[in-house]
Design a protein around this motif. Structure first.
Motif, PDB file in Angstrom:
ATOM      1  N   HIS A 223      94.127  17.097  45.941  1.00  0.00           N
ATOM      2  CA  HIS A 223      94.355  16.887  44.514  1.00  0.00           C
ATOM      3  C   HIS A 223      93.051  16.821  43.726  1.00  0.00           C
ATOM      4  CE1 HIS A 223      98.466  16.242  45.701  1.00  0.00           C
ATOM      5  NE2 HIS A 223      98.821  16.067  44.440  1.00  0.00           N
ATOM      6  N   ALA A 224      91.942  17.032  44.385  1.00  0.00           N
ATOM      7  CA  ALA A 224      90.622  17.176  43.752  1.00  0.00           C
ATOM      8  C   ALA A 224      89.739  17.853  44.783  1.00  0.00           C
ATOM      9  CB  ALA A 224      90.054  15.821  43.349  1.00  0.00           C
ATOM     10  N   LEU A 225      88.698  18.526  44.308  1.00  0.00           N
ATOM     11  CA  LEU A 225      87.776  19.208  45.218  1.00  0.00           C
ATOM     12  C   LEU A 225      86.415  18.531  45.116  1.00  0.00           C
ATOM     13  CD1 LEU A 225      88.755  22.949  44.668  1.00  0.00           C
ATOM     14  CD2 LEU A 225      89.758  21.247  46.204  1.00  0.00           C
ATOM     15  N   PRO A 226      85.784  18.251  46.260  1.00  0.00           N
ATOM     16  CA  PRO A 226      84.588  17.403  46.257  1.00  0.00           C
ATOM     17  C   PRO A 226      83.331  18.154  45.868  1.00  0.00           C
ATOM     18  CG  PRO A 226      85.100  18.069  48.497  1.00  0.00           C
ATOM     19  CD  PRO A 226      86.195  18.620  47.628  1.00  0.00           C
ATOM     20  N   PHE A 227      82.598  17.565  44.946  1.00  0.00           N
ATOM     21  CA  PHE A 227      81.301  18.110  44.567  1.00  0.00           C
ATOM     22  C   PHE A 227      80.188  17.532  45.431  1.00  0.00           C
ATOM     23  CE2 PHE A 227      78.202  20.098  42.092  1.00  0.00           C
ATOM     24  CZ  PHE A 227      77.187  19.195  41.827  1.00  0.00           C
ATOM     25  N   TYR A 228      80.300  16.256  45.769  1.00  0.00           N
ATOM     26  CA  TYR A 228      79.324  15.613  46.640  1.00  0.00           C
ATOM     27  C   TYR A 228      79.960  14.371  47.243  1.00  0.00           C
ATOM     28  CZ  TYR A 228      76.860  11.147  45.946  1.00  0.00           C
ATOM     29  OH  TYR A 228      76.488   9.841  45.998  1.00  0.00           O
ATOM     30  N   GLY A 229      79.568  13.998  48.452  1.00  0.00           N
ATOM     31  CA  GLY A 229      80.147  12.835  49.115  1.00  0.00           C
ATOM     32  C   GLY A 229      79.075  11.936  49.701  1.00  0.00           C
ATOM     33  N   GLU A 230      79.477  10.700  50.009  1.00  0.00           N
ATOM     34  CA  GLU A 230      78.516   9.759  50.574  1.00  0.00           C
ATOM     35  C   GLU A 230      79.221   8.692  51.392  1.00  0.00           C
ATOM     36  OE1 GLU A 230      78.035   6.213  47.301  1.00  0.00           O
ATOM     37  OE2 GLU A 230      76.746   7.966  47.038  1.00  0.00           O
ATOM     38  N   SER A 231      78.484   8.113  52.309  1.00  0.00           N
ATOM     39  CA  SER A 231      78.852   6.866  52.951  1.00  0.00           C
ATOM     40  C   SER A 231      77.735   5.889  52.630  1.00  0.00           C
ATOM     41  CB  SER A 231      79.010   7.051  54.456  1.00  0.00           C
ATOM     42  OG  SER A 231      79.403   5.835  55.073  1.00  0.00           O
ATOM     43  N   SER A 232      77.662   4.806  53.383  1.00  0.00           N
ATOM     44  CA  SER A 232      76.538   3.875  53.239  1.00  0.00           C
ATOM     45  C   SER A 232      75.837   3.770  54.588  1.00  0.00           C
ATOM     46  CB  SER A 232      77.016   2.495  52.786  1.00  0.00           C
ATOM     47  OG  SER A 232      77.994   1.967  53.663  1.00  0.00           O
ATOM     48  N   MET A 233      74.564   3.442  54.556  1.00  0.00           N
ATOM     49  CA  MET A 233      73.793   3.254  55.774  1.00  0.00           C
ATOM     50  C   MET A 233      72.666   2.271  55.508  1.00  0.00           C
ATOM     51  SD  MET A 233      71.830   6.919  56.204  1.00  0.00           S
ATOM     52  CE  MET A 233      70.820   7.633  54.911  1.00  0.00           C
ATOM     53  N   LEU A 234      72.024   1.837  56.567  1.00  0.00           N
ATOM     54  CA  LEU A 234      70.886   0.920  56.454  1.00  0.00           C
ATOM     55  C   LEU A 234      69.601   1.727  56.444  1.00  0.00           C
ATOM     56  CD1 LEU A 234      70.333  -2.443  58.215  1.00  0.00           C
ATOM     57  CD2 LEU A 234      68.548  -0.706  58.365  1.00  0.00           C
TER      58      LEU A 234
ATOM     59  N   PHE B 282      66.682  12.370  57.595  1.00  0.00           N
ATOM     60  CA  PHE B 282      67.907  11.585  57.411  1.00  0.00           C
ATOM     61  C   PHE B 282      69.215  12.320  57.617  1.00  0.00           C
ATOM     62  CE2 PHE B 282      66.806  13.404  53.288  1.00  0.00           C
ATOM     63  CZ  PHE B 282      68.017  13.929  52.857  1.00  0.00           C
ATOM     64  N   TYR B 283      69.221  13.650  57.733  1.00  0.00           N
ATOM     65  CA  TYR B 283      70.501  14.358  57.711  1.00  0.00           C
ATOM     66  C   TYR B 283      71.406  13.951  58.870  1.00  0.00           C
ATOM     67  CZ  TYR B 283      69.708  17.638  61.565  1.00  0.00           C
ATOM     68  OH  TYR B 283      69.530  18.189  62.806  1.00  0.00           O
ATOM     69  N   ALA B 284      70.833  13.714  60.052  1.00  0.00           N
ATOM     70  CA  ALA B 284      71.649  13.340  61.208  1.00  0.00           C
ATOM     71  C   ALA B 284      72.283  11.966  61.002  1.00  0.00           C
ATOM     72  CB  ALA B 284      70.811  13.363  62.481  1.00  0.00           C
ATOM     73  N   ALA B 285      71.527  11.022  60.450  1.00  0.00           N
ATOM     74  CA  ALA B 285      72.063   9.680  60.186  1.00  0.00           C
ATOM     75  C   ALA B 285      73.143   9.741  59.114  1.00  0.00           C
ATOM     76  CB  ALA B 285      70.929   8.744  59.754  1.00  0.00           C
ATOM     77  N   GLU B 286      72.931  10.553  58.097  1.00  0.00           N
ATOM     78  CA  GLU B 286      73.928  10.696  57.038  1.00  0.00           C
ATOM     79  C   GLU B 286      75.224  11.250  57.605  1.00  0.00           C
ATOM     80  OE1 GLU B 286      73.222  12.176  52.711  1.00  0.00           O
ATOM     81  OE2 GLU B 286      73.704  13.964  53.895  1.00  0.00           O
ATOM     82  N   LEU B 287      75.146  12.267  58.446  1.00  0.00           N
ATOM     83  CA  LEU B 287      76.343  12.864  59.025  1.00  0.00           C
ATOM     84  C   LEU B 287      77.046  11.886  59.962  1.00  0.00           C
ATOM     85  CD1 LEU B 287      78.163  15.315  59.290  1.00  0.00           C
ATOM     86  CD2 LEU B 287      76.640  16.172  61.095  1.00  0.00           C
ATOM     87  N   ARG B 288      76.287  11.140  60.757  1.00  0.00           N
ATOM     88  CA  ARG B 288      76.913  10.132  61.624  1.00  0.00           C
ATOM     89  C   ARG B 288      77.678   9.104  60.808  1.00  0.00           C
ATOM     90  NH1 ARG B 288      71.962  10.217  64.474  1.00  0.00           N
ATOM     91  NH2 ARG B 288      71.292   8.283  63.457  1.00  0.00           N
ATOM     92  N   ALA B 289      77.103   8.699  59.680  1.00  0.00           N
ATOM     93  CA  ALA B 289      77.760   7.716  58.826  1.00  0.00           C
ATOM     94  C   ALA B 289      79.075   8.256  58.280  1.00  0.00           C
ATOM     95  CB  ALA B 289      76.837   7.308  57.684  1.00  0.00           C
ATOM     96  N   LEU B 290      79.076   9.496  57.821  1.00  0.00           N
ATOM     97  CA  LEU B 290      80.284  10.093  57.267  1.00  0.00           C
ATOM     98  C   LEU B 290      81.339  10.330  58.341  1.00  0.00           C
ATOM     99  CD1 LEU B 290      78.431  12.468  54.842  1.00  0.00           C
ATOM    100  CD2 LEU B 290      80.246  10.900  54.129  1.00  0.00           C
TER     101      LEU B 290
END
Length: 401
Positions: free
Chosen positions: A93-104, A325-333
């Motif tokens: 019902h919406a298409l994502p432009f950008y996404g995020e999780s949180s990390m330390l 950071f890309y690997a940590a970002e992907l693990r978080a998501l």
């Protein structure tokens, strides 16, 4: 979004029958204007920028058009958590432009100096110990920086992940608020203690933008916040700590379930759109693999929107540009399931929010009570008791029980 406006001239060239007219607003004003327009039928705007929360609530109310992008858009390429968060009964019902999780995020140089080691998924107790060791206000370094500004998308975004990690939830299966339960008391008590001992002064006024500035200026040893921050921390043009930051998954406590949040900014088409076909074409283009490739080609891989597509993380150019950071970002998501984010069963979808209309009012009210406890105007127990009463009143008024 600024980059999207810059790139959209190519969309108009490829679609000469469509002309775009942009209205850019500050976030709180955007939410108010868009919500008002959608509630009135949505005819004022053909495309709206909304988040995961609005997608779920408005989509279930029938206020957004279900979207079926063309096959080349590659729906299967979406990260599972993003796809789940934007789908209702299996339909986007919406298409994502950008996404995020949180990390330390933490200062590796300070950790080494103080003999601090943080595992891939630290506990909040390990974080507290690390903050105590790296806290050095005489050198202008605070042991930990966390959101303190009240709001359902400000301090409550972080605090709810702490509550989840301590085994808590917003509502039980009978929709009864759980805000004064032991997990909430443990999580909020730890949060206030950490911030009073090792946080910056005046923390109740700080949210993402203020903390990003603090960390980039070298004022924070540890920061738990949005994964998107990493790209700014690693930019040597604006960050004094570029190349000296380490990244881990968001801290756990009794569980890792729901310990990191999930958010996305998305493009949606209200049911009242006057140009629905043109609107659907634009949102599909702006969220496509082809758009990511266009940005990479014209602006470089460091400028592409992240957090939405598996293919972005597989690109060698992106891996080089985001090596830190890309690997940590992907693990978080990949660690998130918005349909199963709490240890006890919950009746709502969402990690750091509950996808019901009443949540915004409750989230703001609870955030204000906790900010008052952080500022020392009341105790944690008093804050949670008051927050529980407010939440109960709202849920009874809405007829949940």
């Amino acid at each position: 979004m600024i980059e999207l406006q810059r790139q959209s001239a190519q969309f108009e060239q490829a679609n000469p029958d469509i002309r775009l007219r942009w209205l850019t607003l500050e976030e709180s004003t955007l939410r108010q204007r868009v919500a008002s327009a959608v509630l009135r039928g949505g005819a004022q705007y053909d495309v709206v920028t909304i988040g995961l929360y609005e997608t779920q609530v408005w989509g279930r109310q029938g206020w957004l058009q279900a979207l079926k992008p063309p096959p080349a858009w590659d729906e299967a390429d979406l990260l599972p958590a993003i796809r789940q968060g934007l789908s209702i009964d299996g339909r986007l019902h919406a298409l994502p432009f950008y996404g995020e999780s949180s990390m330390l995020m933490y200062r590796k140089d300070l950790a080494e100096r103080h003999n601090v080691r943080l595992p891939e998924r630290p506990t909040w107790r390990q974080v507290a110990d690390a903050a105590s060791r790296m806290h050095d206000p005489s050198e202008g370094v605070h042991g930990i920086c966390l959101r303190g500004k009240p709001g359902w998308g400000d301090n409550m975004a972080l605090i709810l992940t702490m509550v989840n990690a301590h085994g808590g939830q917003w509502f039980d299966m009978g929709w009864r608020p759980q805000v004064d339960s032991p997990p909430w008391q443990a999580a909020v008590g730890l949060y206030v203690d950490l911030m009073r001992r090792y946080g910056p002064p005046g923390a109740e006024a700080d949210s993402y933008n203020e903390l990003l500035a603090r960390f980039r200026q070298g004022q924070c040893a540890i920061w738990v916040d949005a994964t998107i921050a990493a790209s700014f921390l690693e930019d040597p043009a604006g960050s004094q700590v570029a190349g000296r930051v380490g990244y881990t998954l968001a801290p756990q406590a009794v569980t890792a379930k729901g310990a990191g949040w999930l958010w996305a900014w998305t493009l949606a088409v209200p049911v009242g759109s006057r140009q629905p076909e043109a609107a659907r074409r634009f949102v599909a283009w702006a969220s496509s693999r082809a758009y990511v490739a266009q940005v990479a080609r014209t602006r470089g891989w460091a400028a592409v929107p992240t957090g939405t597509r598996r293919s972005t993380y597989r690109e060698s150019g992106f891996q080089r540009a985001a090596a830190a950071f890309y690997a940590a970002e992907l693990r978080a998501l990949d660690a998130i399931n918005p349909d199963d984010a709490t240890v006890p069963r919950s009746p709502y979808q969402g990690v750091q929010y509950a996808a019901i209309p009443e949540f915004q009012t409750i989230g703001i009210a609870v955030g204000q009570q906790i900010a008052a406890a952080l500022a020392g105007r009341q105790t944690v127990a008093q804050a949670l008791q008051a927050a529980q009463r407010l939440a109960e009143q709202e849920m009874r008024r809405a007829g949940y029980y």
